[in-house]
Write a protein that holds these residues in place. Structure first.
Motif, PDB file in Angstrom:
ATOM      1  N   THR A   1       0.845  -1.185   0.000  1.00 35.76           N
ATOM      2  CA  THR A   1       0.000   0.000   0.000  1.00 35.76           C
ATOM      3  C   THR A   1       0.888   1.246   0.000  1.00 35.76           C
ATOM      4  O   THR A   1       2.056   1.174   0.402  1.00 35.76           O
ATOM      5  N   PRO A   2       0.330   2.379  -0.400  1.00 35.70           N
ATOM      6  CA  PRO A   2       1.097   3.614  -0.274  1.00 35.70           C
ATOM      7  C   PRO A   2       1.522   3.870   1.173  1.00 35.70           C
ATOM      8  O   PRO A   2       2.619   4.381   1.418  1.00 35.70           O
ATOM      9  N   GLY A   3       0.698   3.468   2.121  1.00 32.35           N
ATOM     10  CA  GLY A   3       1.064   3.621   3.534  1.00 32.35           C
ATOM     11  C   GLY A   3       2.318   2.835   3.893  1.00 32.35           C
ATOM     12  O   GLY A   3       3.136   3.293   4.688  1.00 32.35           O
ATOM     13  N   PHE A   4       2.468   1.653   3.308  1.00 26.27           N
ATOM     14  CA  PHE A   4       3.683   0.866   3.547  1.00 26.27           C
ATOM     15  C   PHE A   4       4.903   1.616   3.023  1.00 26.27           C
ATOM     16  O   PHE A   4       5.932   1.691   3.699  1.00 26.27           O
ATOM     17  N   LEU A   5       4.781   2.184   1.829  1.00 28.24           N
ATOM     18  CA  LEU A   5       5.908   2.947   1.278  1.00 28.24           C
ATOM     19  C   LEU A   5       6.237   4.159   2.141  1.00 28.24           C
ATOM     20  O   LEU A   5       7.403   4.481   2.345  1.00 28.24           O
TER      21      LEU A   5
END
Length: 114
Positions: A30-34
């Motif tokens: 997810t973008p949150g992981f990045l």
């Protein structure tokens, strides 16, 4: 930079060619992981003129490795540290091999070849 310049750099592992959404999609995250691996200082994406994060293929390989570790149950901070150490070890091995080749070519008798 012209379109021709950009196309020529797509083969460059360090060229920040991917948006956050595309990068997340490519590594199955997810973008949150990045954002989290960025906050943990595993990778530092470059910013476009508009301030959007841009990722290189090298950064995506690093983030994908961290994702593998997180998927196996490793806390994200620990996963990032492991990936950093793995990357440093690979670089040290590469340099060691390079120095060994240079030493062998400059002094073949030192390696028992002369």
């Amino acid at each position: 930079m012209t379109a021709d310049d950009t196309l020529g750099r797509l083969d460059d592992d360090d060229y920040p060619a991917y948006t956050m959404g595309r990068a997340a999609e490519m590594i199955g995250a997810t973008p949150g992981f990045l954002r989290a691996v960025g906050e943990a200082r595993l990778i530092t994406p470059l910013r476009s003129e508009g301030g959007h994060r841009r990722y290189s293929r090298y950064q995506l390989r690093i983030a994908a490795r961290a994702r593998e570790l997180v998927d196996q149950g490793t806390p994200i901070e620990a996963a990032c540290r492991i990936v950093i150490l793995e990357d440093q070890l690979e670089e040290a091995k590469r340099l060691n091999a390079e120095y060994r080749r240079a030493a062998e070519s400059s002094n073949p008798t030192a390696t028992g070849r002369g």
